[in-house]
Design an enzyme around this catalytic site. Structure first.
Site, PDB file in Angstrom:
ATOM      1  N   LYS A  49       0.839  -1.206   0.000  1.00 20.81           N
ATOM      2  CA  LYS A  49       0.000   0.000   0.000  1.00 20.81           C
ATOM      3  C   LYS A  49       0.872   1.254   0.000  1.00 20.81           C
ATOM      4  O   LYS A  49       0.564   2.218  -0.695  1.00 20.81           O
ATOM      5  CB  LYS A  49      -0.972  -0.029   1.167  1.00 20.81           C
ATOM      6  N   LYS A  78      -2.953 -10.777  -9.659  1.00 16.49           N
ATOM      7  CA  LYS A  78      -3.928 -11.304  -8.697  1.00 16.49           C
ATOM      8  C   LYS A  78      -5.226 -10.495  -8.776  1.00 16.49           C
ATOM      9  O   LYS A  78      -5.189  -9.269  -8.814  1.00 16.49           O
ATOM     10  CB  LYS A  78      -3.365 -11.181  -7.266  1.00 16.49           C
ATOM     11  N   LYS A 100     -10.171  -6.477  -5.345  1.00 17.19           N
ATOM     12  CA  LYS A 100     -11.084  -5.329  -5.381  1.00 17.19           C
ATOM     13  C   LYS A 100     -10.298  -4.051  -5.600  1.00 17.19           C
ATOM     14  O   LYS A 100     -10.764  -3.125  -6.247  1.00 17.19           O
ATOM     15  CB  LYS A 100     -11.821  -5.200  -4.043  1.00 17.19           C
TER      16      LYS A 100
HETATM   17  P1  ADP Z   1      -9.441  -8.189  -2.170  1.00 13.23           P
HETATM   18  O1  ADP Z   1      -7.986  -8.421  -2.459  1.00 13.23           O
HETATM   19  O2  ADP Z   1     -10.242  -8.268  -3.397  1.00 13.23           O
HETATM   20  O3  ADP Z   1      -9.686  -6.917  -1.366  1.00 13.23           O
HETATM   21  P2  ADP Z   1      -9.926  -9.500   0.316  1.00 13.23           P
HETATM   22  O4  ADP Z   1      -8.587  -9.041   0.777  1.00 13.23           O
HETATM   23  O5  ADP Z   1     -11.139  -8.892   0.912  1.00 13.23           O
HETATM   24  O6  ADP Z   1      -9.954  -9.378  -1.266  1.00 13.23           O
HETATM   25  O7  ADP Z   1      -9.979 -11.069   0.469  1.00 13.23           O
HETATM   26  C1  ADP Z   1     -11.024 -11.819   1.048  1.00 13.23           C
HETATM   27  C2  ADP Z   1     -10.657 -13.275   0.920  1.00 13.23           C
HETATM   28  O8  ADP Z   1     -10.601 -13.659  -0.464  1.00 13.23           O
HETATM   29  C3  ADP Z   1      -9.278 -13.634   1.496  1.00 13.23           C
HETATM   30  O9  ADP Z   1      -9.326 -14.909   2.076  1.00 13.23           O
HETATM   31  C4  ADP Z   1      -8.394 -13.657   0.289  1.00 13.23           C
HETATM   32  O10 ADP Z   1      -7.272 -14.487   0.458  1.00 13.23           O
HETATM   33  C5  ADP Z   1      -9.329 -14.210  -0.774  1.00 13.23           C
HETATM   34  N1  ADP Z   1      -8.916 -13.715  -2.099  1.00 13.23           N
HETATM   35  C6  ADP Z   1      -8.958 -12.433  -2.535  1.00 13.23           C
HETATM   36  N2  ADP Z   1      -8.493 -12.335  -3.796  1.00 13.23           N
HETATM   37  C7  ADP Z   1      -8.131 -13.586  -4.170  1.00 13.23           C
HETATM   38  C8  ADP Z   1      -7.588 -14.162  -5.364  1.00 13.23           C
HETATM   39  N3  ADP Z   1      -7.329 -13.409  -6.440  1.00 13.23           N
HETATM   40  N4  ADP Z   1      -7.332 -15.481  -5.375  1.00 13.23           N
HETATM   41  C9  ADP Z   1      -7.599 -16.258  -4.298  1.00 13.23           C
HETATM   42  N5  ADP Z   1      -8.117 -15.789  -3.155  1.00 13.23           N
HETATM   43  C10 ADP Z   1      -8.396 -14.478  -3.069  1.00 13.23           C
END
Ligand code: ADP
Ligand code: TRP
Length: 322
Positions: free
Chosen positions: A111, A190, A193
Site C-alpha cells: 500500500k 492477482k 477489489k
Molecule cells: P481483495 O484483495 O479483493 O480486497 P480481500 O482481501 O477482501 O480481497 O480477500 C477476502 C478473501 O478472499 C481472502 O481470504 C483472500 O485471500 C481471498 N482472495 C482475494 N483475492 C483472491 C484471489 N485473487 N485469489 C484467491 N483468493 C483471493
C-alpha cells in the site's frame, strides 16, 4: 472437531477470487459443524469513509455468503462490529506486537508503494486480524495465499502472548488450497477489489459479458497454433467453471490452432454465467427479505459472543486486568 473461522472485508463487490479463494472452501468446511464466518466491517474503515457505502457493501456481502451456500444452521455468521471486544483484544495483542513485525507486512508495504498515505489502522491491520482469529479459539483459517503472512503473524502474536501471560490462546493454522491459491484478474495480476481487475460473482449480465469479452489477448491469428495455450488467461479462468474435459477441449483446440480468442471468451462467459445461475436466483430471493438476513446476523452475533466472552475473560484475567 477443529473450529474454522474466516472473514471478508466489505470494501467492494465480491469477485470470483474471493469466491474460490475463501468462500467456497469455507462453505465446504461448514459441514464439520464448528464454523465461524464474519463480515469484517472494522477492516473496511481504512478503505472506505462513506457510511452509506460501507452499509451497502456489508449488506451485499451478507447476501453473497448466504446465496452461495452459507447455512446459518451449520455456521455462525455475524458482523464483526457487533462484537466490539475485538477492538479491546487488538489493544492487548498490539501491546506485545513488535513494530518490526508490522513493518515487514507485505500488505502494508504494497500500500505504501502504491502511494496510499499510511495511517495507524493500515499499520495495525494484522493485529486486528489476529484478534479476529484468537477471540474465537480458532484452529483453522481458510484464506487465499495473499493472507499467509497475516496468519504467520497471528501465530507469532499468540505464541508471544502465551509465553508472557501463560496459556491463553489457541495457536491457529492457515488452510490454503493450492489450485485456488491465487485467482488471476482480467489483467493477469492477482484479482483484487483494489486493482480494478475483477470479475464479480453477481452483477449485470451485459456489463460482465463486456468485461470478459474485453480480456486482452495477443495478436496471433485464430489459425496459428498456440503451444502456450495452458498459460492463456481465459483458459485458466475457464478451468474454474467448466467440467475438466470441456476446459481441456478448449485448451487443445487453442493449442492446435483454429479456435479464435472471441469464441474462447464467449465460451468462458457462458460457463461462468451458468455456474452462478442457481446462486443468483437464491440471492434475489434473499434480497427481498432483508429482515430475515438481519435476523441471521443478529442470531450469529449472539452465538459468536458466547465464545468471545469466555476467551476475553481468560485474556483479561491472565494479563492481570481483572
Ligand atoms: P481483495 O484483495 O479483493 O480486497 P480481500 O482481501 O477482501 O480481497 O480477500 C477476502 C478473501 O478472499 C481472502 O481470504 C483472500 O485471500 C481471498 N482472495 C482475494 N483475492 C483472491 C484471489 N485473487 N485469489 C484467491 N483468493 C483471493
Ligand atoms: N484480512 C482479510 C482480507 O483482507 C479479511 C479478514 C479479516 C480475515 N479478519 C480475518 C480473514 C480473519 C481470515 C480471518 O482478506
Amino acid at each position: 472437531m477443529p473450529r474454522v473461522l474466516t472473514g471478508i472485508t466489505p470494501s467492494g463487490t465480491l469477485h470470483i477470487g474471493n469466491y474460490f479463494g475463501a468462500m467456497r472452501p469455507a462453505i465446504e468446511l461448514q459441514a464439520g459443524g464448528d464454523a465461524f464466518y464474519f463480515i469484517a466491517d472494522y477492516h473496511s474503515m481504512t478503505v472506505i469513509t462513506d457510511p452509506a457505502e460501507r452499509r451497502a457493501y456489508s449488506n451485499g456481502i451478507a447476501l453473497d455468503w448466504l446465496a452461495c451456500g452459507l447455512d446459518p444452521a451449520k455456521a455462525v455468521f455475524w458482523r464483526q462490529s457487533d462484537i466490539p471486544e475485538v477492538c479491546e483484544l487488538t489493544w492487548l495483542l498490539g501491546s506485545l506486537t513488535p513494530m518490526g513485525l508490522l513493518e515487514r507486512a507485505h500488505s502494508y508495504k504494497d500500500k505504501l508503494a502504491k502511494g496510499i498515505a499510511p495511517n495507524f489502522g493500515l499499520f495495525a491491520y494484522p493485529v486486528l486480524m489476529a484478534a479476529d482469529i484468537l477471540l474465537f479459539d480458532t484452529n483453522v483459517v481458510p484464506v487465499g495465499k495473499d493472507q499467509k503472512q497475516h496468519l504467520e503473524m497471528t501465530r507469532d502474536i499468540a505464541i508471544k502472548f502465551n509465553l508472557t501471560y501463560g496459556e491463553t490462546f489457541v495457536v491457529p493454522e492457515e488452510r490454503i488450497s493450492e489450485e485456488v491459491a491465487v485467482i488471476p484478474g482480467l489483467d493477469g495480476q492477482k484479482m483484487s477489489k483494489s486493482y480494478g481487475n475483477t470479475i464479480e460473482i453477481f452483477g449485470d449480465e451485459k456489463a460482465l459479458r463486456k468485461k470478459i469479452m474485453g480480456i486482452k489477448m495477443d495478436s496471433r491469428t485464430p489459425q496459428e497454433p498456440k503451444p502456450d495455450a495452458d498459460k492463456n488467461l481465459a483458459i485458466q479462468l475457464l478451468r474454474f467453471f467448466a467440467p475438466k474435459d470441456v476446459a481441456l477441449d478448449y485448451e487443445n483446440r487453442l493449442r492446435a490452432g483454429g479456435l479464435g480468442y472471441g469464441d474462447l471468451k464467449k465460451g468462458l462467459f457462458e460457463h461462468y454465467w451458468n455456474y452462478f445461475a442457481p446462486y443468483r436466483a437464491k440471492r434475489a430471493e434473499l434480497a427481498a427479505s432483508p429482515d430475515y438476513v438481519e435476523s441471521v446476523l443478529r442470531d450469529g452475533a449472539t452465538r459468536a459472543r458466547a465464545v468471545a466472552d469466555k476467551v476475553m475473560a481468560r485474556a483479561r484475567q491472565n494479563c492481570g486486568l481483572r
